[in-house]
Design a protein around this motif. Sequence first.
Motif, mmCIF file in Angstrom:
data_model
loop_
_atom_site.group_PDB
_atom_site.id
_atom_site.type_symbol
_atom_site.label_atom_id
_atom_site.label_comp_id
_atom_site.label_asym_id
_atom_site.label_seq_id
_atom_site.Cartn_x
_atom_site.Cartn_y
_atom_site.Cartn_z
ATOM 1 N N UNK A 76 19.748 41.822 -11.074
ATOM 2 C CA UNK A 76 19.567 40.797 -11.980
ATOM 3 C C UNK A 76 20.202 39.430 -11.866
ATOM 4 N N UNK A 77 19.968 38.451 -12.286
ATOM 5 C CA UNK A 77 20.338 37.242 -12.098
ATOM 6 C C UNK A 77 21.890 37.319 -12.899
ATOM 7 N N UNK A 78 22.603 36.129 -12.734
ATOM 8 C CA UNK A 78 23.876 35.957 -13.763
ATOM 9 C C UNK A 78 23.612 35.471 -14.943
ATOM 10 N N UNK A 102 6.972 30.527 -7.775
ATOM 11 C CA UNK A 102 7.931 31.332 -8.724
ATOM 12 C C UNK A 102 9.032 30.077 -9.200
ATOM 13 N N UNK A 103 9.854 30.538 -10.073
ATOM 14 C CA UNK A 103 10.982 29.375 -10.414
ATOM 15 C C UNK A 103 12.065 30.249 -11.156
ATOM 16 N N UNK A 104 13.243 29.668 -11.007
ATOM 17 C CA UNK A 104 14.535 29.877 -11.729
ATOM 18 C C UNK A 104 14.919 28.616 -12.642
ATOM 19 N N UNK A 105 15.377 29.062 -13.713
ATOM 20 C CA UNK A 105 15.744 28.242 -14.765
ATOM 21 C C UNK A 105 17.002 28.714 -15.123
ATOM 22 N N UNK A 106 18.016 27.609 -15.596
ATOM 23 C CA UNK A 106 19.219 27.858 -16.205
ATOM 24 C C UNK A 106 19.063 27.167 -17.778
ATOM 25 N N UNK A 123 2.010 26.786 -12.794
ATOM 26 C CA UNK A 123 3.195 25.999 -13.450
ATOM 27 C C UNK A 123 3.173 26.244 -15.006
ATOM 28 N N UNK A 124 2.206 26.067 -15.462
ATOM 29 C CA UNK A 124 1.726 26.089 -16.867
ATOM 30 C C UNK A 124 1.855 27.437 -17.503
ATOM 31 N N UNK A 125 1.871 28.575 -16.684
ATOM 32 C CA UNK A 125 1.748 29.914 -17.208
ATOM 33 C C UNK A 125 3.164 30.698 -16.587
ATOM 34 N N UNK A 126 4.029 29.759 -15.734
ATOM 35 C CA UNK A 126 5.368 30.428 -15.248
ATOM 36 C C UNK A 126 6.147 30.886 -16.492
ATOM 37 N N UNK A 127 6.523 29.886 -17.605
ATOM 38 C CA UNK A 127 7.404 30.251 -18.506
ATOM 39 C C UNK A 127 7.016 31.712 -19.152
ATOM 40 N N UNK A 128 5.855 32.135 -19.255
ATOM 41 C CA UNK A 128 5.537 33.319 -19.859
ATOM 42 C C UNK A 128 6.117 34.358 -19.193
ATOM 43 N N UNK A 129 6.416 34.530 -17.944
ATOM 44 C CA UNK A 129 6.849 35.538 -17.058
ATOM 45 C C UNK A 129 8.561 35.597 -17.005
ATOM 46 N N UNK A 130 8.946 34.539 -17.473
ATOM 47 C CA UNK A 130 10.519 34.312 -17.308
ATOM 48 C C UNK A 130 11.278 35.749 -17.839
ATOM 49 N N UNK A 131 12.218 36.134 -17.070
ATOM 50 C CA UNK A 131 12.931 37.340 -17.158
ATOM 51 C C UNK A 131 14.340 37.254 -16.266
ATOM 52 N N UNK A 132 15.280 38.307 -16.602
ATOM 53 C CA UNK A 132 16.440 38.346 -15.598
ATOM 54 C C UNK A 132 16.527 38.713 -14.535
ATOM 55 N N UNK A 133 15.482 39.518 -14.049
ATOM 56 C CA UNK A 133 15.281 40.191 -12.758
ATOM 57 C C UNK A 133 15.088 39.221 -11.656
ATOM 58 N N UNK A 134 15.701 39.478 -10.417
ATOM 59 C CA UNK A 134 15.730 38.785 -9.121
ATOM 60 C C UNK A 134 14.730 39.288 -8.236
ATOM 61 N N UNK A 181 36.492 38.475 -9.738
ATOM 62 C CA UNK A 181 37.670 39.358 -10.437
ATOM 63 C C UNK A 181 37.598 38.700 -12.041
ATOM 64 N N UNK A 182 37.090 37.558 -12.162
ATOM 65 C CA UNK A 182 36.648 36.871 -13.513
ATOM 66 C C UNK A 182 35.641 37.552 -14.217
ATOM 67 N N UNK A 183 34.954 38.225 -13.463
ATOM 68 C CA UNK A 183 33.500 38.937 -14.095
ATOM 69 C C UNK A 183 32.340 38.071 -13.654
ATOM 70 N N UNK A 184 32.522 36.940 -13.275
ATOM 71 C CA UNK A 184 31.348 35.830 -12.901
ATOM 72 C C UNK A 184 30.866 36.717 -11.646
ATOM 73 N N UNK A 185 29.362 36.260 -11.497
ATOM 74 C CA UNK A 185 28.600 37.067 -10.507
ATOM 75 C C UNK A 185 27.820 36.012 -9.625
ATOM 76 N N UNK A 186 27.575 36.189 -8.332
ATOM 77 C CA UNK A 186 27.102 35.512 -7.651
ATOM 78 C C UNK A 186 25.605 36.374 -6.917
ATOM 79 N N UNK A 187 24.531 35.792 -7.081
ATOM 80 C CA UNK A 187 23.340 36.455 -6.594
ATOM 81 C C UNK A 187 22.598 35.413 -5.749
#
Length: 384
Positions: A4-6, A27-31, A125-136, A158-164
């Motif tokens: 899963x993404x951070x 595919x796309x990734x958004x923050x 692109x118009x339909x990509x937001x319908x597929x958004x989820x946390x899986x990488x 150590x802070x709990x932050x993640x890098x994917x």
Amino acid sequence: MSLTFPTGFTAAAMAAGIKPSGKTDLSGVTSSTDCTWAFAGTRSTTAAACVTRNRDLYAQGAPIRALLVNAGNANAATGTRGAHDNADMADAFGSVLNVQPDAVLTASTGIIGHLLPMDKVLSGIEHLPDELGSGADAFASAIMTTDTRPKTASATLSSGARIVGTAKGSGMIHPDMATMFAFAFTDAQIDQTALREAFPAIVNRTFNAVTVDGDTSTNDMAVVLCNGQAGVADLTEFLTALEGVMRDLARQIAADGEGATKLLTVQVSGARTEAEALAAARTCCVSPLLKSAVHGNDPNWGRVIMAVGRSGAGVNIEKLRVTVQGHPVFQGKPLPYDDAQVSASMKAEEVVFTIDLGVGDARGEAWGCDLSAEYVSINADYTT
């Protein structure tokens, strides 16, 4: 086990019809918040529109909120039309996410010289937001071209932050930044100036130390996006972890080289500078003669001597040392060894050569793969 993404990152992937195979290709990734970021792009003078645009955004220093990737079409050598199509992709993804187009990075990979099927791209692109989820995992698969498997790596601070991290790359791979796609996402809060100062050296020791075939792509890039939602992280710890993730991805790219049956690792020590150590290691990894010997389990160390000699690195031949899979074969002169034993040791998933140049204390490491008949087959039939 799925990755899963951070925190704060979501991704989507779909089959838009760009690839004739019908596999996922958009595919796309958004923050959910602005990201500080660092970027490195191919030095090819025929760089694709996505690299050129991202480089311009990088110079502006504006925050980033999203990344859009298409696979199956490089949109390179497509002229003004290709540049407009690339910008239209960013505009469209920004519109459906309700963010500014300049907050969207783009990346394209695939066949050079073909216009994008923009009707399919924009519809997807118009339909990509319908597929958004946390899986990488779906994102990692959607960015592939000739890869045989997705490439992911992760680290937790150590802070709990993640890098994917995710990457793609199998052919047209050679050091000149970036020789593939690599995207890292983290919820650590990292100062952008410090990140950008450190990033080139990290790239040089990881993705610029990968070679499959000696050819540098028109499209390749490495990007790290930091949305800060896990709070401030120790910079030194973060940079060490980021380099570890990128090194892992680099080795996966080399191991998945087109037609590869083995990972080739070359470790160089005793160099005058890190740059010379890396040059010697990279030259060995790209040598067709050495790669062929590795494929055939032939401990022909003369090909190492040849590659090191043309690398430009300083060498003291009287102090030069070479080992194959831990077996010493040269130390200022040829050493006696059991051919059959060393050959048998090369029948492994990873073949390691260690080389001491005998002129200093600097070190470097590079990764490649063997050269098989399958590589020729893949690239002889790539477009037909």
